[in-house]
Design an enzyme around this catalytic site. Structure first.
Site, short mmCIF file in Angstrom:
data_model
loop_
_atom_site.label_atom_id
_atom_site.label_comp_id
_atom_site.label_asym_id
_atom_site.label_seq_id
_atom_site.Cartn_x
_atom_site.Cartn_y
_atom_site.Cartn_z
N ARG A 101 -3.48 6.22 0.10
CA ARG A 101 -4.07 7.34 0.83
C ARG A 101 -3.11 8.11 1.71
NH1 ARG A 101 -8.80 4.03 3.56
NH2 ARG A 101 -7.14 2.46 3.49
N ARG A 103 -6.82 11.28 -7.16
CA ARG A 103 -7.97 10.38 -7.00
C ARG A 103 -9.26 11.12 -6.69
NH1 ARG A 103 -8.93 5.58 -4.77
NH2 ARG A 103 -11.06 6.32 -4.99
N ASP A 129 -6.57 -3.35 -7.30
CA ASP A 129 -7.33 -3.82 -6.14
C ASP A 129 -7.51 -5.32 -6.24
OD1 ASP A 129 -9.15 -2.69 -3.76
OD2 ASP A 129 -10.11 -4.44 -4.63
N TYR A 161 -14.54 -13.08 -0.05
CA TYR A 161 -15.36 -11.92 -0.40
C TYR A 161 -16.64 -12.37 -1.10
CZ TYR A 161 -11.70 -8.53 0.72
OH TYR A 161 -10.78 -7.75 1.37
N ARG A 216 0.82 -1.22 0.00
CA ARG A 216 0.00 0.00 0.00
C ARG A 216 0.85 1.26 0.00
NH1 ARG A 216 -4.16 -1.76 4.70
NH2 ARG A 216 -5.17 -3.51 3.65
#
Length: 355
Positions: free
Chosen positions: A30, A39, A75, A150, A26
């Site tokens: 962010r 973004r 992702d 998921y 990562r």
């Protein structure tokens, strides 16, 4: 004259390195203000399928930190979406599946991925390879168990109870689901390697929810088939592409995760690298290790962070010597991380391990 092997690739192959390579899971995301700017207003899955945006975001931490590898901005559920699964990434929640997979009909209806469905990713990889020069691009995909969790749960889960119930209620149906997802993950990684990725990482983010016995019986075979498919590929140098296998809370699974076909076993912060080395060598094979600074320490005072980095390096030296260690976090970069802390880690690792 032959081109020098980048430190990341050399370390993954347990070859001599000029310094211990470092990258962060990562690292593109962010925690970077430049990421938040590009973004803004762009949904996650749209960003992941816009080649110019993927290229820019992937390059941002390379420019800022001087890391030894660029991990493709994507992702874990992107291949499912590209194949045609009805899902969305909901801000603050994560991937949400419109119709969870629970029955034989659901498994039969699950679409498989074809290379042309991820052409935007292939284009982004080609662009990145052209921009990165000697910095290797790290491709990645989700492992079948994590993708299945998921799909079965319908979204993120704390205990993965529905997934484990599915496994034990109908092992044959579970195997069919896992094998289908293994083909999807393998296709996604093959596309990345074919277009220039030099290292790949298979994320089994939620495998730690399983016992060792259940992992070996119900998750490891599908992951092994993905890693075997990648092992058949060759990079631009004509050599096999190194394969990293990582999961969270997988201390009891490390030996099996290595046996699944990993060249490098990722270690989270809960297990020392020395213990990880012993566990991953139980089958007689010496594997490289990746890890494993606790991400929480990125928020600690500089002196504390420096000492923690030094402790990981010392642990690695005792575990694998001067070859076979890739410095990373024991999980991903927290969103609130000060970019200066990551730069400090990179500079310290490079300074302390220069050879």
């Amino acid at each position: 004259m032959s081109t020098p092997v980048p430190p990341l690739v050399a370390a993954c192959r347990r070859e001599p390195v000029t310094r211990t390579p470092v990258w962060f899971m990562r690292q593109a995301g962010r925690s970077l203000p430049e990421y938040r700017r590009v973004r803004e207003g762009v949904p996650m899955l749209q960003a992941c399928t816009t080649p110019d945006l993927v290229t820019e975001i992937t390059l941002q931490p390379v420019r800022r930190y001087g890391v030894d590898g660029a991990v493709l901005y994507s992702d874990i559920v992107l291949p499912l979406k590209a194949a045609g699964v009805d899902l969305d990434i909901v801000p603050g929640t994560g991937p949400v599946i419109a119709h969870p997979v629970r029955t034989a009909a659901d498994v039969d209806a699950l679409p498989e991925l074809h290379p042309e469905q991820v052409e935007p990713v292939a284009q982004a990889v080609r662009q990145l390879v052209g921009e990165l020069g000697e910095v290797p691009l790290i491709g990645f995909a989700g492992a079948p168990f994590t993708l299945a969790s998921y799909l079965v749960e319908g979204g993120p889960s704390k205990d993965h109870a529905a997934t484990k119930t599915f496994i034990h209620a109908d092992p044959g149906l579970w195997r069919a689901l896992a094998e289908k997802l293994a083909r999807t993950s393998a296709t996604f990684l093959r596309v990345q390697v074919a277009n220039g990725a030099r290292v790949v990482q298979l994320f089994d983010s939620w495998a730690g929810a399983l016992s060792l016995a259940d992992y070996r019986a119900h998750a490891m075979p599908a992951s092994a088939s993905v890693l075997e498919a990648v092992g058949e590929l060759r990079g631009a140098d004509g050599l096999p592409v190194p394969r990293i296998h990582f999961g969270v809370v997988t201390g009891e699974l490390l030996g099996a995760m290595g046996e699944a076909g990993a060249d490098v076993v990722g270690v989270d912060y809960r297990v020392s690298l020395r213990d990880a080395a012993a566990r991953t060598r139980a089958d007689g094979t010496r594997r490289a290790l990746q890890g494993n600074l606790d991400p929480a320490l990125l928020g600690a005072p500089p002196a504390v962070l420096d000492a923690a980095v030094d402790d990981v390096l010392a642990d690695a030296a005792a575990a694998v010597g001067t070859t076979g260690h890739v410095f990373n976090l024991g999980h991903g970069v927290p969103p609130a991380t000060d970019p200066g802390a990551l730069l400090r880690v990179v500079e310290r690792v490079h300074e302390r391990t220069a050879r």
